[in-house]
Design a protein around this motif. Structure first.
Motif, mmCIF file in Angstrom:
data_model
loop_
_atom_site.group_PDB
_atom_site.id
_atom_site.type_symbol
_atom_site.label_atom_id
_atom_site.label_comp_id
_atom_site.label_asym_id
_atom_site.label_seq_id
_atom_site.Cartn_x
_atom_site.Cartn_y
_atom_site.Cartn_z
ATOM 1 N N THR A 112 0.817 -1.211 0.000
ATOM 2 C CA THR A 112 0.000 0.000 0.000
ATOM 3 C C THR A 112 0.852 1.262 0.000
ATOM 4 O OG1 THR A 112 -0.120 -0.002 2.414
ATOM 5 C CG2 THR A 112 -1.840 -1.194 1.226
ATOM 6 N N ALA A 113 0.214 2.364 -0.401
ATOM 7 C CA ALA A 113 0.870 3.673 -0.380
ATOM 8 C C ALA A 113 0.740 4.243 1.028
ATOM 9 C CB ALA A 113 0.225 4.598 -1.412
ATOM 10 N N HIS A 114 1.725 3.979 1.867
ATOM 11 C CA HIS A 114 1.695 4.358 3.284
ATOM 12 C C HIS A 114 3.127 4.598 3.722
ATOM 13 C CE1 HIS A 114 1.097 3.869 7.665
ATOM 14 N NE2 HIS A 114 -0.181 4.103 7.448
ATOM 15 N N ALA A 115 3.311 5.392 4.766
ATOM 16 C CA ALA A 115 4.668 5.608 5.276
ATOM 17 C C ALA A 115 5.307 4.281 5.686
ATOM 18 C CB ALA A 115 4.619 6.572 6.473
ATOM 19 N N PHE A 116 4.484 3.374 6.201
ATOM 20 C CA PHE A 116 4.913 2.011 6.501
ATOM 21 C C PHE A 116 4.004 1.074 5.697
ATOM 22 C CE2 PHE A 116 6.166 4.453 10.220
ATOM 23 C CZ PHE A 116 7.468 4.006 10.452
ATOM 24 N N PRO A 117 4.354 0.807 4.443
ATOM 25 C CA PRO A 117 3.450 0.063 3.558
ATOM 26 C C PRO A 117 3.017 -1.275 4.129
ATOM 27 C CG PRO A 117 5.261 1.009 2.316
ATOM 28 C CD PRO A 117 5.591 1.215 3.756
ATOM 29 N N ARG A 118 1.777 -1.582 3.869
ATOM 30 C CA ARG A 118 1.192 -2.850 4.297
ATOM 31 C C ARG A 118 1.278 -3.870 3.170
ATOM 32 N NH1 ARG A 118 -5.034 -4.327 4.014
ATOM 33 N NH2 ARG A 118 -5.001 -6.377 5.025
ATOM 34 N N LEU A 119 1.620 -5.094 3.513
ATOM 35 C CA LEU A 119 1.663 -6.213 2.578
ATOM 36 C C LEU A 119 0.295 -6.881 2.605
ATOM 37 C CD1 LEU A 119 3.637 -7.906 0.782
ATOM 38 C CD2 LEU A 119 4.066 -9.293 2.812
ATOM 39 N N ALA A 120 -0.361 -7.006 1.433
ATOM 40 C CA ALA A 120 -1.745 -7.479 1.444
ATOM 41 C C ALA A 120 -2.065 -8.309 0.211
ATOM 42 C CB ALA A 120 -2.707 -6.295 1.525
ATOM 43 N N TYR A 121 -3.031 -9.186 0.390
ATOM 44 C CA TYR A 121 -3.656 -9.919 -0.722
ATOM 45 C C TYR A 121 -4.647 -8.980 -1.391
ATOM 46 C CZ TYR A 121 -6.803 -13.355 -2.924
ATOM 47 O OH TYR A 121 -7.582 -14.060 -3.818
ATOM 48 N N TYR A 122 -4.662 -8.946 -2.723
ATOM 49 C CA TYR A 122 -5.535 -8.004 -3.421
ATOM 50 C C TYR A 122 -6.122 -8.665 -4.660
ATOM 51 C CZ TYR A 122 -7.223 -3.892 -5.903
ATOM 52 O OH TYR A 122 -8.014 -2.998 -6.565
ATOM 53 N N ARG A 123 -7.418 -8.440 -4.867
ATOM 54 C CA ARG A 123 -8.079 -8.904 -6.078
ATOM 55 C C ARG A 123 -9.004 -7.792 -6.550
ATOM 56 N NH1 ARG A 123 -9.237 -14.179 -8.004
ATOM 57 N NH2 ARG A 123 -8.815 -15.154 -5.989
ATOM 58 N N GLY A 124 -8.883 -7.404 -7.808
ATOM 59 C CA GLY A 124 -9.722 -6.334 -8.337
ATOM 60 C C GLY A 124 -8.954 -5.479 -9.328
ATOM 61 N N GLY A 125 -9.521 -4.318 -9.643
ATOM 62 C CA GLY A 125 -8.876 -3.410 -10.579
ATOM 63 C C GLY A 125 -7.624 -2.796 -9.982
ATOM 64 N N VAL A 126 -6.600 -2.659 -10.800
ATOM 65 C CA VAL A 126 -5.319 -2.117 -10.342
ATOM 66 C C VAL A 126 -5.311 -0.609 -10.565
ATOM 67 C CG1 VAL A 126 -2.829 -2.163 -10.672
ATOM 68 C CG2 VAL A 126 -4.142 -4.283 -10.826
ATOM 69 N N ASP A 127 -5.003 0.151 -9.508
ATOM 70 C CA ASP A 127 -4.925 1.601 -9.645
ATOM 71 C C ASP A 127 -3.482 2.052 -9.403
ATOM 72 O OD1 ASP A 127 -4.468 1.544 -6.876
ATOM 73 O OD2 ASP A 127 -6.595 1.813 -6.434
ATOM 74 N N ARG A 128 -3.281 3.334 -9.250
ATOM 75 C CA ARG A 128 -1.929 3.878 -9.094
ATOM 76 C C ARG A 128 -1.512 4.003 -7.634
ATOM 77 N NH1 ARG A 128 -1.776 8.799 -13.611
ATOM 78 N NH2 ARG A 128 -2.186 7.494 -15.435
ATOM 79 N N GLN A 129 -2.386 3.590 -6.730
ATOM 80 C CA GLN A 129 -2.074 3.693 -5.311
ATOM 81 C C GLN A 129 -1.314 2.445 -4.868
ATOM 82 O OE1 GLN A 129 -2.791 6.479 -3.520
ATOM 83 N NE2 GLN A 129 -3.516 7.325 -5.459
#
Length: 625
Positions: A112-129
């Protein structure tokens, strides 16, 4: 066709088509879309269907015999025709096109776009964040990658609301899977270096990452920071162990897809394996509809082209595609390169690691196809057995047997919900499932709930003379069997509803639970004069009934729980004086839900726009009192 409708001049229309690229759509006499195709030359391509029927595959020959009308659209190029063809196939679902249906998109690993990015499972449309890595062939492969990244780079996986409200490290930190940035046990610069290492690893720079970990270990050892050196050593060992389990290809071709085709028993399997960052991530088997004659070379080429276009229309196009089948047309290859923004290499005779990948995909395609054929044979036998038990075998193809099953679910009368699941073509039809929120009844009155759902489902259907249902879309026809999860009482309610609507109650079948509610002792109860039937635990028909009933129960209870949770979450906030709709919305948006709000301190609550210190204290007391 109505008497006033002009007869479509099919030969004249075909003869008048232009010698230009475009898309053609073929329709039956009832207006059903039969087939969509593209052509470099519309007149040559469309007329070829009617010149030599012997040269056509059985599927296409059957389709051509039903063509009543043709519509064409001229495009500027064959590549443009390819895009239009794919869009029309997706929206129209033509009966004779090869269709690769997949209800779910491919999953990704997301930072994720965060000061301390989170590692995550993701399904869906890909954006620029944030950063996205993949796609991966399955959820399992994504979770395996996340587990590896946790073990080696120790990145956080918690939700932002949890991250923002923790006061002490969680269990993942204690077992060495997170560096606990939530409580400041690692600074932003050090965490960013771990993130950069993870990004480089996912991008295929494995040796560079290992070398960097080695340098950190040596630096720590030289400076007598032995505990830190041991941490880097353990990370290197974990990373090296994972890499040794995968086939790694050196050089630049570290992003590749491997496609293998297997055909048997009138079914086809297309297996897609993915290599990302030099690691083999696993594969996924696809089973197309309307593809049962791939022994013909043209049909096999059509199958491969359909898969390539339908899959890569929404997916990442790698620089290398390994496949033993002949390369698709130049128009398809040009389209792939345009989608990728670079050259795409189609490799038919791979060597070394690529050859092993292809052999693995071919083997997996054959295994998956054999499994599906075995399962379909068993499922078809169950459908035939149930049709025989119910006496509806005459002049009917068991595949056309449509069953709708209803179930009621609630918790002590709260959030009552009914489900309707559909079984047709020897399989559960997930896309046709429906849920019904039941309102206006006495809580816990299952009979009233059943009456309401059946009235809502069938009350609006038009019944022709002779009590025959109007034929049309799936939702506009009466099924062959209506399964009710219940005994005589529920069946009697269903009979009364059907009598009021004008539907033959002979299609109602209740599933009464056996003694002690033991599985295998169920009895089928009918709304007409038939005697109840106890099939026995070894009955193939009962296995199918139990499968459909259990699916209806699952679908109902998951919907009920979601509705109940939503209602409870809303009501907890609605009960607090001074928290109106706008403040509730701001609180839920800020903390991500009721759980996040309950984890927040008074100071955190007071930082929300429109929430004073006094109101924040009141909210905190109400939620924790």
């Amino acid at each position: 066709m109505t008497p006033d409708e002009p007869v479509f001049d099919l030969p004249g229309y075909v003869a008048g088509l232009p010698h230009r690229p475009g898309v053609y759509q073929m329709f039956g006499a009832d207006g059903t879309l039969l087939y969509v195709g593209k052509a470099r030359d519309l007149r040559k391509r469309v007329s070829s269907y009617f010149r030599d029927a012997a040269a056509l595959s059985p599927r296409i020959a059957l389709m051509v015999a039903r063509v009543h009308r043709i519509e064409t659209t001229v495009t500027r190029s064959e590549a443009e025709a390819l895009l239009l063809e794919n869009n029309l196939i997706k929206t129209g679902h033509p009966r004779y096109n090869i269709l690769f249906r997949d209800d779910k998109s491919y999953p990704y690993v997301r930072l994720t776009a965060h000061a301390f990015p989170r590692l995550a499972y993701y399904r869906g449309g890909v954006d620029r964040q944030g950063h996205y890595f993949g796609p991966y062939p399955s959820a399992w492969s994504v979770r395996q990658a996340i587990g590896l990244l946790q073990k080696v780079f120790r990145l956080r996986t918690c939700e932002d609301t949890v991250f923002a409200n923790r006061s002490r490290p969680c269990l993942l930190h204690q077992i060495g899977r997170c560096t606990a940035p939530c409580v400041g046990l690692i600074d932003e610069d050090a965490y960013r270096r771990d993130v950069e290492d993870a990004v480089r690893f996912l991008g295929g720079e494995h040796q560079d990452v290992l070398d960097g970990l080695g340098r950190r270990m040596q630096e720590a050892a030289v400076e007598l920071r032995y505990e830190e050196a041991a941490v880097w050593r353990d990370r290197m060992a974990a990373l090296s162990g994972v890499l040794s389990q995968h086939s790694i290809e050196s050089g630049t071709d570290v992003e590749a897809d491997i496609i293998a085709v297997a055909a048997d028993g009138g079914r086809v399997c297309v297996d897609l394996a993915m290599v990302r960052g030099g690691r083999h991530l696993g594969d996924k088997a696809h089973f197309p509809l309307h593809a049962n004659d791939v022994d013909h070379a043209d049909a096999r080429a059509e199958l491969l082209e359909a898969f390539v276009v339908q899959h890569y229309a929404d997916a990442f196009v790698p620089p290398v595609i390994v496949c033993a089948e002949p390369k698709p047309s130049q128009a398809v290859m040009d389209w792939l390169e345009d989608r990728a923004g670079r050259a795409v290499s189609w490799v038919r005779q791979p060597r070394s690691a690529r050859r092993r990948w292809l052999e693995m995909a071919e083997s997996n395609a054959a295994i998956a196809l054999a499994r599906v054929l075995a399962e379909e044979g068993s499922q078809q036998a169950r459908t035939r057995a149930l049709a025989e038990v119910l006496g509806i075998t005459e002049d009917r193809d068991p595949a056309e047997l449509r069953i709708e099953c209803f179930d009621i679910s609630h918790t002590a009368g709260e959030a009552t919900q009914a489900s309707c699941v559909v079984y047709e073509n020897h399989a559960m039809q997930n896309g046709q499932y429906r849920r019904f929120n039941i309102t206006g009844i006495t809580p816990g009155d299952d009979y009233a709930a059943m009456r309401q759902v059946l009235t809502r489902r069938y009350g609006g259907l038009t019944i022709d003379a002779g009590a025959q249902p109007r034929q049309g879309g799936a939702a506009s026809r009466i099924p062959d069997i209506v399964l009710i999860d219940g005994g005589k009482g529920q069946v009697e309610v269903a009979r009364q509803v059907f009598a009021e609507i004008g539907i033959d109650s002979g299609i109602i079948v209740g599933v009464a639970k056996g003694e002690g509610r033991r599985v295998g002792l169920e009895t089928l109860v009918f709304a007409d004069d038939r005697t109840p039937v106890a099939l026995g635990r070894d009955s193939a028909a009962l296995m199918l009934v139990a499968q459909i009933r259990d699916e209806a129960h699952r679908f109902a209870i998951t919907g009920m729980r979601a509705r109940r949770g939503k209602t409870r979450n809303r009501s907890r906030l609605e009960e607090i004086e001074g928290v109106g709709a706008r403040r509730r919305q701001r609180l839920l948006a800020r903390f991500g839900g009721l759980r996040g709000i309950m984890s927040a301190s008074v100071e955190d609550l007071a930082s929300v726009e429109g929430v004073s210190r006094k109101l924040a204290e009141q909210i905190y007391r109400n939620l924790h009192g």
